[in-house]
Design a protein around this motif. Structure first.
Motif, PDB file in Angstrom:
ATOM      1  N   VAL A 139      48.686  37.469  28.227  1.00 57.23           N
ATOM      2  CA  VAL A 139      48.073  36.582  29.297  1.00 57.23           C
ATOM      3  C   VAL A 139      47.196  37.343  30.037  1.00 57.23           C
ATOM      4  N   GLY A 140      46.009  37.029  30.288  1.00 59.33           N
ATOM      5  CA  GLY A 140      44.969  37.805  31.124  1.00 59.33           C
ATOM      6  C   GLY A 140      44.417  36.896  32.228  1.00 59.33           C
ATOM      7  N   PHE A 141      43.464  37.471  33.159  1.00 58.17           N
ATOM      8  CA  PHE A 141      42.978  36.955  34.351  1.00 58.17           C
ATOM      9  C   PHE A 141      41.512  37.310  34.372  1.00 58.17           C
ATOM     10  N   PRO A 142      40.897  36.467  33.704  1.00 57.38           N
ATOM     11  CA  PRO A 142      39.421  37.002  33.530  1.00 57.38           C
ATOM     12  C   PRO A 142      38.439  36.404  34.736  1.00 57.38           C
ATOM     13  N   ASP A 143      38.925  35.483  35.593  1.00 57.59           N
ATOM     14  CA  ASP A 143      38.334  34.959  36.915  1.00 57.59           C
ATOM     15  C   ASP A 143      38.278  36.247  37.961  1.00 57.59           C
ATOM     16  N   PHE A 144      39.346  37.066  37.770  1.00 58.93           N
ATOM     17  CA  PHE A 144      39.512  38.006  38.933  1.00 58.93           C
ATOM     18  C   PHE A 144      38.720  39.173  38.673  1.00 58.93           C
ATOM     19  N   PRO A 145      37.416  39.541  39.326  1.00 52.08           N
ATOM     20  CA  PRO A 145      36.551  40.226  38.976  1.00 52.08           C
ATOM     21  C   PRO A 145      37.132  41.877  39.167  1.00 52.08           C
ATOM     22  N   GLY A 146      36.765  42.673  38.190  1.00 49.47           N
ATOM     23  CA  GLY A 146      37.420  43.980  38.033  1.00 49.47           C
ATOM     24  C   GLY A 146      38.815  44.326  37.700  1.00 49.47           C
ATOM     25  N   GLN A 147      39.429  42.990  37.386  1.00 51.72           N
ATOM     26  CA  GLN A 147      40.760  43.248  36.776  1.00 51.72           C
ATOM     27  C   GLN A 147      40.875  43.166  35.462  1.00 51.72           C
ATOM     28  N   CYS A 148      41.664  44.064  35.027  1.00 54.90           N
ATOM     29  CA  CYS A 148      41.956  44.469  33.628  1.00 54.90           C
ATOM     30  C   CYS A 148      43.331  44.050  33.180  1.00 54.90           C
ATOM     31  N   TRP A 149      44.038  43.235  34.195  1.00 52.11           N
ATOM     32  CA  TRP A 149      45.441  43.006  34.102  1.00 52.11           C
ATOM     33  C   TRP A 149      45.524  42.147  33.020  1.00 52.11           C
ATOM     34  N   GLN A 150      46.766  42.685  32.256  1.00 47.49           N
ATOM     35  CA  GLN A 150      47.180  41.538  31.262  1.00 47.49           C
ATOM     36  C   GLN A 150      48.831  41.635  31.275  1.00 47.49           C
ATOM     37  N   THR A 151      49.279  40.727  30.769  1.00 45.33           N
ATOM     38  CA  THR A 151      50.679  40.792  30.723  1.00 45.33           C
ATOM     39  C   THR A 151      51.202  40.016  29.263  1.00 45.33           C
ATOM     40  N   HIS A 152      52.462  40.015  28.848  1.00 48.41           N
ATOM     41  CA  HIS A 152      52.718  39.590  27.578  1.00 48.41           C
ATOM     42  C   HIS A 152      54.066  39.117  27.636  1.00 48.41           C
ATOM     43  N   GLY A 153      54.573  38.673  26.436  1.00 44.84           N
ATOM     44  CA  GLY A 153      55.896  38.209  26.410  1.00 44.84           C
ATOM     45  C   GLY A 153      55.854  38.052  24.637  1.00 44.84           C
ATOM     46  N   ASP A 154      57.169  37.967  24.358  1.00 43.91           N
ATOM     47  CA  ASP A 154      57.579  38.173  22.950  1.00 43.91           C
ATOM     48  C   ASP A 154      57.498  36.407  22.555  1.00 43.91           C
TER      49      ASP A 154
END
Length: 64
Positions: A13-28
């Protein structure tokens, strides 16, 4: 949500609308990835609000 099961055997899961954010999370599983994504998004929103930054406008994509 991006199904990346072939590469890391999880859902990302990523959040491309947030500038400068490289956040990703995940789940099995898809459900766990969604739950983790909600938690991460809530944290992003809290961070933006804490410093008084406006939330970015969402990008809407249609599949089909």
């Amino acid at each position: 949500m991006h199904n990346s099961r072939k590469r890391c055997n999880c859902f990302l899961v990523g959040f491309p609308d947030f500038p400068g954010q490289c956040w990703q999370t995940h789940g099995d599983t898809y459900e766990l990835a969604v739950a983790n994504g909600i938690e991460a998004l809530e944290s992003l929103i809290i961070g933006y609000e804490a410093v008084g930054d406006p939330l970015p406008e969402p990008t809407v994509s249609r599949v089909g």
